[in-house]
Design an enzyme around this catalytic site. Sequence first.
Site, PDB file in Angstrom:
ATOM      1  N   ASP A 108       0.809  -1.218   0.000  1.00 49.88           N
ATOM      2  CA  ASP A 108       0.000   0.000   0.000  1.00 49.88           C
ATOM      3  C   ASP A 108       0.843   1.270   0.000  1.00 49.88           C
ATOM      4  O   ASP A 108       2.029   1.249   0.332  1.00 49.88           O
ATOM      5  CB  ASP A 108      -0.973   0.011   1.197  1.00 49.88           C
ATOM      6  CG  ASP A 108      -0.272  -0.095   2.543  1.00 49.88           C
ATOM      7  OD1 ASP A 108       0.806  -0.719   2.619  1.00 49.88           O
ATOM      8  OD2 ASP A 108      -0.791   0.463   3.527  1.00 49.88           O
ATOM      9  N   GLU A 173       0.217  -1.302   5.771  1.00 47.61           N
ATOM     10  CA  GLU A 173       1.348  -0.767   6.533  1.00 47.61           C
ATOM     11  C   GLU A 173       1.120   0.687   6.891  1.00 47.61           C
ATOM     12  O   GLU A 173       1.428   1.132   7.986  1.00 47.61           O
ATOM     13  CB  GLU A 173       2.650  -0.911   5.731  1.00 47.61           C
ATOM     14  CG  GLU A 173       3.923  -0.676   6.550  1.00 47.61           C
ATOM     15  CD  GLU A 173       4.347   0.773   6.691  1.00 47.61           C
ATOM     16  OE1 GLU A 173       5.097   1.092   7.625  1.00 47.61           O
ATOM     17  OE2 GLU A 173       3.916   1.618   5.881  1.00 47.61           O
ATOM     18  N   GLU A 174       0.580   1.439   5.943  1.00 48.28           N
ATOM     19  CA  GLU A 174       0.471   2.880   6.131  1.00 48.28           C
ATOM     20  C   GLU A 174      -0.653   3.266   7.095  1.00 48.28           C
ATOM     21  O   GLU A 174      -0.777   4.430   7.459  1.00 48.28           O
ATOM     22  CB  GLU A 174       0.267   3.580   4.781  1.00 48.28           C
ATOM     23  CG  GLU A 174       1.421   3.386   3.791  1.00 48.28           C
ATOM     24  CD  GLU A 174       2.701   4.100   4.207  1.00 48.28           C
ATOM     25  OE1 GLU A 174       2.737   4.700   5.291  1.00 48.28           O
ATOM     26  OE2 GLU A 174       3.679   4.034   3.444  1.00 48.28           O
ATOM     27  N   ASP A 199      13.129  -5.463   6.929  1.00 48.09           N
ATOM     28  CA  ASP A 199      12.035  -4.637   6.406  1.00 48.09           C
ATOM     29  C   ASP A 199      12.603  -3.305   5.923  1.00 48.09           C
ATOM     30  O   ASP A 199      13.799  -3.040   6.041  1.00 48.09           O
ATOM     31  CB  ASP A 199      10.989  -4.420   7.510  1.00 48.09           C
ATOM     32  CG  ASP A 199       9.648  -3.893   6.985  1.00 48.09           C
ATOM     33  OD1 ASP A 199       9.445  -3.848   5.751  1.00 48.09           O
ATOM     34  OD2 ASP A 199       8.792  -3.524   7.818  1.00 48.09           O
ATOM     35  N   HIS A 443       6.074  10.064   1.297  1.00 45.45           N
ATOM     36  CA  HIS A 443       4.806  10.592   1.851  1.00 45.45           C
ATOM     37  C   HIS A 443       4.561  12.034   1.409  1.00 45.45           C
ATOM     38  O   HIS A 443       3.660  12.691   1.913  1.00 45.45           O
ATOM     39  CB  HIS A 443       4.750  10.521   3.393  1.00 45.45           C
ATOM     40  CG  HIS A 443       4.615   9.129   3.907  1.00 45.45           C
ATOM     41  ND1 HIS A 443       4.046   8.825   5.119  1.00 45.45           N
ATOM     42  CD2 HIS A 443       4.959   7.947   3.358  1.00 45.45           C
ATOM     43  CE1 HIS A 443       4.057   7.515   5.299  1.00 45.45           C
ATOM     44  NE2 HIS A 443       4.622   6.964   4.248  1.00 45.45           N
TER      45      HIS A 443
END
Length: 470
Positions: A108, A173-174, A199, A443
């Site tokens: 995502d 995740e977000e 990760d 972001h």
Amino acid sequence: MLSSPALERASSYAVRGPLPTSTHYFALVGDSEVVEKLRALVRIPTVSHTDESLIDPAPFEEFRRVLAEAFPLLHERLALHQVRDHSLLFRWEGSGEADPVVLMAHIDVVPIEESAPGQHPPFGAEIHDGAIWGRGTLDDKGSLVGICAAVERLLEQGFVPTRDVWLSFGAREEVSGADAAAAVEELRSRGVAPWFVLDEGGAVAHEAFPGVTSPLGVVGVSEKGTTTIELRAEGRGGHSSTPERGGPTARIARAVVRLEKRPFAPSLPEPTLELFTRIAPHAPLALRPLFANARRLQPLVKRALVLAGPEPAALVRTTMAVTMLSGSPAHNVIASSATAAVNLRILVGDTVASATEHVRKAIADDSIQLDLVDVNEPSPVSPTDDPAFELITSTITELFADAVPTPYVVMAATDSRYFTAICPRVYRFTPFRMTKAQRESIHSHDEHIGVEDFLHGVRWYTRLIERLPA
Ligand SMILES: [Zn+2]
């Protein structure tokens, strides 16, 4: 071969400037195919929203279809464990019994802010100046496709890993990390105790430290905990023509000002001390003694970092930001209740309890109620004097000869925090070179990854898997 509409759309691709030169690892033809696969997947708007009812499932289903077409051997040979709707958990069976490793990435991306001044469309995956532009290129489809491409190529060569390799790709995740939590439960129920988990988080970061010209291969060994405390003051309310002193809004305002005046005391966690020691030889001459002796000169280092600006200050302390405020719903109504949200990023060494206590003491007002809205402790520190950390850093050195590998504390939250429940070695590193501007684009707008940097990252994942010991 590439029959999906998304992949077909991707075929009108032209690199501006010279093509990356071929390397001794892969032929150029295979490389350009992998680039097309990343572009096709970046074009699919797999957007997460905190309000899950706003999430459109169609792009996630499309992503899964295109991924299966792009990496057919992976999908044929690895066992897929469907844990939650849009997440993927694959097991690649190894030749030996040693503890498996888990490679993570997420599907995502965050929503697009329409007002952001982007140069290139966020889901265009256009190539300009030797880079692929689009949301998710760095965070985190570059990693996801990098891992899949490495696995696919190794499968083509008939390679079998020395131990099981799990791939865990979450789709939330977000927003919540629910997929990662479910993957951890699945692994736990199967008795899987990973040797290490890798990760996103760190990178081969250029311009990472003022005056340090070498890029740093920063490997996250802990991450700050994210917790929000809601402050609430209650009162009688009433008409604004007859106000009373000390109403809810005044008490909340006073609390906010008191928090501003009482920041958390700085501290230097072990990974940050190690970072200073490791970068000391690469620091400007004047700073070298300070960095090299950071352990002995802690008070000085802490003071210098707090004064150096918000970013360095966040390295050495728990931070708090007052984000949402609320009061009365109308101009002429006195609030009967006022609230302020305090978003805390808790540094390892502090806890949710100790941070809450700090807030309570700083406010020094018993009439204000504190409610914990979401609670995440900082992650435990993964070891650095350890063969797994050594494997990751030596693979960094092998492929990024100019980089200085070092542990650090991740400021943001990643899905890997859930894996600390089943594994003491959780590392956060994406094998891509990133400039400061690229890190800031995450972001935000104009996120992009260099074509050659992406391909080099595929080589890094390939070497990591090849180098796994028995
Ligand atoms: Zn991410």
